[in-house]
Design a protein around this motif. Structure first.
Motif, PDB file in Angstrom:
ATOM      1  N   PHE A  93       0.844  -1.186   0.000  1.00  0.00           N
ATOM      2  CA  PHE A  93       0.000   0.000   0.000  1.00  0.00           C
ATOM      3  C   PHE A  93       0.881   1.238   0.000  1.00  0.00           C
ATOM      4  CE2 PHE A  93      -2.184  -3.370   2.245  1.00  0.00           C
ATOM      5  CZ  PHE A  93      -3.439  -3.365   1.673  1.00  0.00           C
ATOM      6  N   LYS A  94       0.306   2.334  -0.458  1.00  0.00           N
ATOM      7  CA  LYS A  94       0.976   3.632  -0.407  1.00  0.00           C
ATOM      8  C   LYS A  94       0.086   4.552   0.409  1.00  0.00           C
ATOM      9  CE  LYS A  94       2.010   7.271  -3.671  1.00  0.00           C
ATOM     10  NZ  LYS A  94       2.156   7.573  -5.096  1.00  0.00           N
ATOM     11  N   ASN A  95       0.696   5.310   1.318  1.00  0.00           N
ATOM     12  CA  ASN A  95      -0.070   6.269   2.113  1.00  0.00           C
ATOM     13  C   ASN A  95      -0.328   7.507   1.258  1.00  0.00           C
ATOM     14  OD1 ASN A  95      -1.310   7.763   4.087  1.00  0.00           O
ATOM     15  ND2 ASN A  95       0.563   8.230   5.199  1.00  0.00           N
ATOM     16  N   VAL A  96      -1.591   7.702   0.918  1.00  0.00           N
ATOM     17  CA  VAL A  96      -1.969   8.886   0.143  1.00  0.00           C
ATOM     18  C   VAL A  96      -2.583   9.950   1.038  1.00  0.00           C
ATOM     19  CG1 VAL A  96      -2.230   7.669  -2.042  1.00  0.00           C
ATOM     20  CG2 VAL A  96      -4.184   7.851  -0.512  1.00  0.00           C
ATOM     21  N   GLY A  97      -2.707   9.632   2.328  1.00  0.00           N
ATOM     22  CA  GLY A  97      -3.247  10.583   3.302  1.00  0.00           C
ATOM     23  C   GLY A  97      -2.126  11.325   4.001  1.00  0.00           C
ATOM     24  N   GLU A  98      -2.455  11.915   5.109  1.00  0.00           N
ATOM     25  CA  GLU A  98      -1.477  12.660   5.896  1.00  0.00           C
ATOM     26  C   GLU A  98      -0.779  11.722   6.882  1.00  0.00           C
ATOM     27  OE1 GLU A  98      -0.673  15.777   5.158  1.00  0.00           O
ATOM     28  OE2 GLU A  98      -2.159  15.617   3.571  1.00  0.00           O
ATOM     29  N   ALA A  99       0.313  12.190   7.466  1.00  0.00           N
ATOM     30  CA  ALA A  99       1.095  11.370   8.388  1.00  0.00           C
ATOM     31  C   ALA A  99       0.298  10.969   9.628  1.00  0.00           C
ATOM     32  CB  ALA A  99       2.361  12.107   8.800  1.00  0.00           C
ATOM     33  N   PHE A 100      -0.525  11.860  10.123  1.00  0.00           N
ATOM     34  CA  PHE A 100      -1.296  11.584  11.342  1.00  0.00           C
ATOM     35  C   PHE A 100      -2.614  10.872  11.042  1.00  0.00           C
ATOM     36  CE2 PHE A 100      -2.009  15.883   9.871  1.00  0.00           C
ATOM     37  CZ  PHE A 100      -3.393  15.932   9.734  1.00  0.00           C
ATOM     38  N   ALA A 101      -3.030  10.808   9.764  1.00  0.00           N
ATOM     39  CA  ALA A 101      -4.269  10.126   9.370  1.00  0.00           C
ATOM     40  C   ALA A 101      -4.028   9.402   8.045  1.00  0.00           C
ATOM     41  CB  ALA A 101      -5.407  11.121   9.229  1.00  0.00           C
ATOM     42  N   PRO A 102      -3.341   8.256   8.099  1.00  0.00           N
ATOM     43  CA  PRO A 102      -3.005   7.572   6.851  1.00  0.00           C
ATOM     44  C   PRO A 102      -4.239   7.040   6.116  1.00  0.00           C
ATOM     45  CG  PRO A 102      -2.377   6.235   8.743  1.00  0.00           C
ATOM     46  CD  PRO A 102      -2.847   7.554   9.276  1.00  0.00           C
ATOM     47  N   VAL A 103      -4.169   7.135   4.807  1.00  0.00           N
ATOM     48  CA  VAL A 103      -5.165   6.539   3.917  1.00  0.00           C
ATOM     49  C   VAL A 103      -4.367   5.655   2.971  1.00  0.00           C
ATOM     50  CG1 VAL A 103      -6.903   6.962   2.141  1.00  0.00           C
ATOM     51  CG2 VAL A 103      -6.672   8.545   4.071  1.00  0.00           C
ATOM     52  N   LEU A 104      -4.628   4.357   3.030  1.00  0.00           N
ATOM     53  CA  LEU A 104      -3.819   3.416   2.267  1.00  0.00           C
ATOM     54  C   LEU A 104      -4.486   3.060   0.944  1.00  0.00           C
ATOM     55  CD1 LEU A 104      -2.689   1.027   5.143  1.00  0.00           C
ATOM     56  CD2 LEU A 104      -1.639   3.142   4.347  1.00  0.00           C
ATOM     57  N   GLU A 105      -3.668   3.086  -0.087  1.00  0.00           N
ATOM     58  CA  GLU A 105      -4.124   2.744  -1.433  1.00  0.00           C
ATOM     59  C   GLU A 105      -3.324   1.528  -1.897  1.00  0.00           C
ATOM     60  OE1 GLU A 105      -2.850   4.934  -5.287  1.00  0.00           O
ATOM     61  OE2 GLU A 105      -4.701   5.905  -4.575  1.00  0.00           O
ATOM     62  N   LEU A 106      -4.005   0.486  -2.332  1.00  0.00           N
ATOM     63  CA  LEU A 106      -3.344  -0.736  -2.806  1.00  0.00           C
ATOM     64  C   LEU A 106      -2.633  -0.447  -4.114  1.00  0.00           C
ATOM     65  CD1 LEU A 106      -2.953  -3.823  -2.373  1.00  0.00           C
ATOM     66  CD2 LEU A 106      -4.965  -4.137  -3.815  1.00  0.00           C
ATOM     67  N   ILE A 107      -1.336  -0.763  -4.170  1.00  0.00           N
ATOM     68  CA  ILE A 107      -0.584  -0.551  -5.405  1.00  0.00           C
ATOM     69  C   ILE A 107      -0.013  -1.846  -5.978  1.00  0.00           C
ATOM     70  CG2 ILE A 107      -0.057   1.874  -5.037  1.00  0.00           C
ATOM     71  CD1 ILE A 107       2.673   1.058  -3.981  1.00  0.00           C
ATOM     72  N   GLU A 108       0.061  -2.893  -5.165  1.00  0.00           N
ATOM     73  CA  GLU A 108       0.606  -4.161  -5.656  1.00  0.00           C
ATOM     74  C   GLU A 108       0.116  -5.289  -4.760  1.00  0.00           C
ATOM     75  OE1 GLU A 108       5.020  -6.117  -5.919  1.00  0.00           O
ATOM     76  OE2 GLU A 108       4.858  -3.990  -6.375  1.00  0.00           O
ATOM     77  N   GLU A 109      -0.201  -6.428  -5.373  1.00  0.00           N
ATOM     78  CA  GLU A 109      -0.648  -7.575  -4.592  1.00  0.00           C
ATOM     79  C   GLU A 109      -0.166  -8.853  -5.255  1.00  0.00           C
ATOM     80  OE1 GLU A 109      -4.698  -9.022  -2.374  1.00  0.00           O
ATOM     81  OE2 GLU A 109      -4.915  -8.051  -4.313  1.00  0.00           O
ATOM     82  N   HIS A 110       0.328  -9.779  -4.439  1.00  0.00           N
ATOM     83  CA  HIS A 110       0.762 -11.098  -4.910  1.00  0.00           C
ATOM     84  C   HIS A 110       0.108 -12.150  -4.039  1.00  0.00           C
ATOM     85  CE1 HIS A 110       3.872  -9.384  -7.479  1.00  0.00           C
ATOM     86  NE2 HIS A 110       4.185  -8.590  -6.469  1.00  0.00           N
ATOM     87  N   LYS A 111      -0.416 -13.189  -4.683  1.00  0.00           N
ATOM     88  CA  LYS A 111      -1.033 -14.279  -3.932  1.00  0.00           C
ATOM     89  C   LYS A 111      -0.310 -15.569  -4.267  1.00  0.00           C
ATOM     90  CE  LYS A 111      -5.563 -12.281  -3.420  1.00  0.00           C
ATOM     91  NZ  LYS A 111      -6.992 -12.422  -3.570  1.00  0.00           N
ATOM     92  N   ASN A 112      -0.143 -16.403  -3.250  1.00  0.00           N
ATOM     93  CA  ASN A 112       0.436 -17.722  -3.430  1.00  0.00           C
ATOM     94  C   ASN A 112      -0.721 -18.692  -3.612  1.00  0.00           C
ATOM     95  OD1 ASN A 112       2.264 -19.824  -3.493  1.00  0.00           O
ATOM     96  ND2 ASN A 112       2.432 -19.967  -1.280  1.00  0.00           N
ATOM     97  N   PRO A 113      -0.815 -19.342  -4.762  1.00  0.00           N
ATOM     98  CA  PRO A 113      -1.934 -20.266  -4.934  1.00  0.00           C
ATOM     99  C   PRO A 113      -1.829 -21.402  -3.919  1.00  0.00           C
ATOM    100  CG  PRO A 113      -0.343 -20.528  -6.701  1.00  0.00           C
ATOM    101  CD  PRO A 113       0.093 -19.348  -5.882  1.00  0.00           C
ATOM    102  N   SER A 114      -2.849 -21.546  -3.101  1.00  0.00           N
ATOM    103  CA  SER A 114      -2.830 -22.565  -2.059  1.00  0.00           C
ATOM    104  C   SER A 114      -3.215 -23.910  -2.637  1.00  0.00           C
ATOM    105  CB  SER A 114      -3.806 -22.216  -0.932  1.00  0.00           C
ATOM    106  OG  SER A 114      -3.242 -21.300  -0.073  1.00  0.00           O
ATOM    107  N   LEU A 115      -2.276 -24.806  -2.598  1.00  0.00           N
ATOM    108  CA  LEU A 115      -2.558 -26.170  -3.003  1.00  0.00           C
ATOM    109  C   LEU A 115      -2.883 -26.990  -1.763  1.00  0.00           C
ATOM    110  CD1 LEU A 115       0.372 -26.751  -5.527  1.00  0.00           C
ATOM    111  CD2 LEU A 115      -1.998 -26.235  -6.061  1.00  0.00           C
ATOM    112  N   ARG A 116      -3.699 -28.002  -1.956  1.00  0.00           N
ATOM    113  CA  ARG A 116      -3.965 -28.903  -0.844  1.00  0.00           C
ATOM    114  C   ARG A 116      -2.707 -29.708  -0.578  1.00  0.00           C
ATOM    115  NH1 ARG A 116      -9.053 -31.389  -3.450  1.00  0.00           N
ATOM    116  NH2 ARG A 116      -7.596 -33.114  -3.421  1.00  0.00           N
ATOM    117  N   THR A 117      -2.547 -30.149   0.651  1.00  0.00           N
ATOM    118  CA  THR A 117      -1.366 -30.930   1.012  1.00  0.00           C
ATOM    119  C   THR A 117      -1.265 -32.173   0.151  1.00  0.00           C
ATOM    120  OG1 THR A 117      -1.483 -30.086   3.252  1.00  0.00           O
ATOM    121  CG2 THR A 117      -0.165 -32.046   2.937  1.00  0.00           C
TER     122      THR A 117
END
Length: 147
Positions: A20-44
């Motif tokens: 996430f990137k803080n697009v808000g102020e330092a005392f009131a952060p507002v987080l914006e998703l900029i990148e996401e990675h998921k690990n595909p969960s396989l069954r055991t």
């Protein structure tokens, strides 16, 4: 905790990484998703089908079994190791600072793989798992967190 504008917040657990990137102020952060990675969960069962190992003692009729390797945990550790290498690159290219929030086990694996100068550049390492509504809950947690 004050998180400057444009700082990056990286949240990691065994199956995903969100930046996430803080697009808000330092005392009131507002987080914006900029990148996401998921690990595909396989069954055991899809990761492996070995039975527990057996050992025999030559002087005794007793037999023992060896504990099965936790294949699911190995897969999560492999994913978190890849994330640690990604964090190295992110910290090297970020001037505003990086906050790392990770599940305790994932944070331990990440710490093993981060270089000491990268760890020193992190604004904070917070051992905490995050939920599906991460942006708002992480922002709220960051305002209350003390370094």
């Amino acid at each position: 905790m004050l998180v400057r504008k444009d700082s990056k917040i990286i949240a990691v657990d065994g199956s995903r990484m969100a930046m996430f990137k803080n697009v808000g102020e330092a005392f009131a952060p507002v987080l914006e998703l900029i990148e996401e990675h998921k690990n595909p969960s396989l069954r055991t069962s899809e990761l492996g089908t070995d039975k527990p190992g057996r050992s025999f003692q030559s002087k005794s009729p007793h037999r023992g079994t060896h504990e099965l390797t936790d294949l699911q945990q190995q897969e999560e550790d492999r994913f978190v190791t890849e994330v640690a290498h990604r964090i190295e690159k992110i910290v090297a290219n970020t001037k505003a600072g990086v906050v790392l929030i990770a599940a305790p086990r994932a944070l331990g694996v990440i710490r093993k793989h981060l270089k000491s100068d990268t760890s020193a550049k992190l604004l904070a390492e917070i051992p905490k798992a995050f939920g599906p509504d991460e942006a708002k809950s992480l922002a709220k947690m960051l305002t209350k967190h003390e370094v």
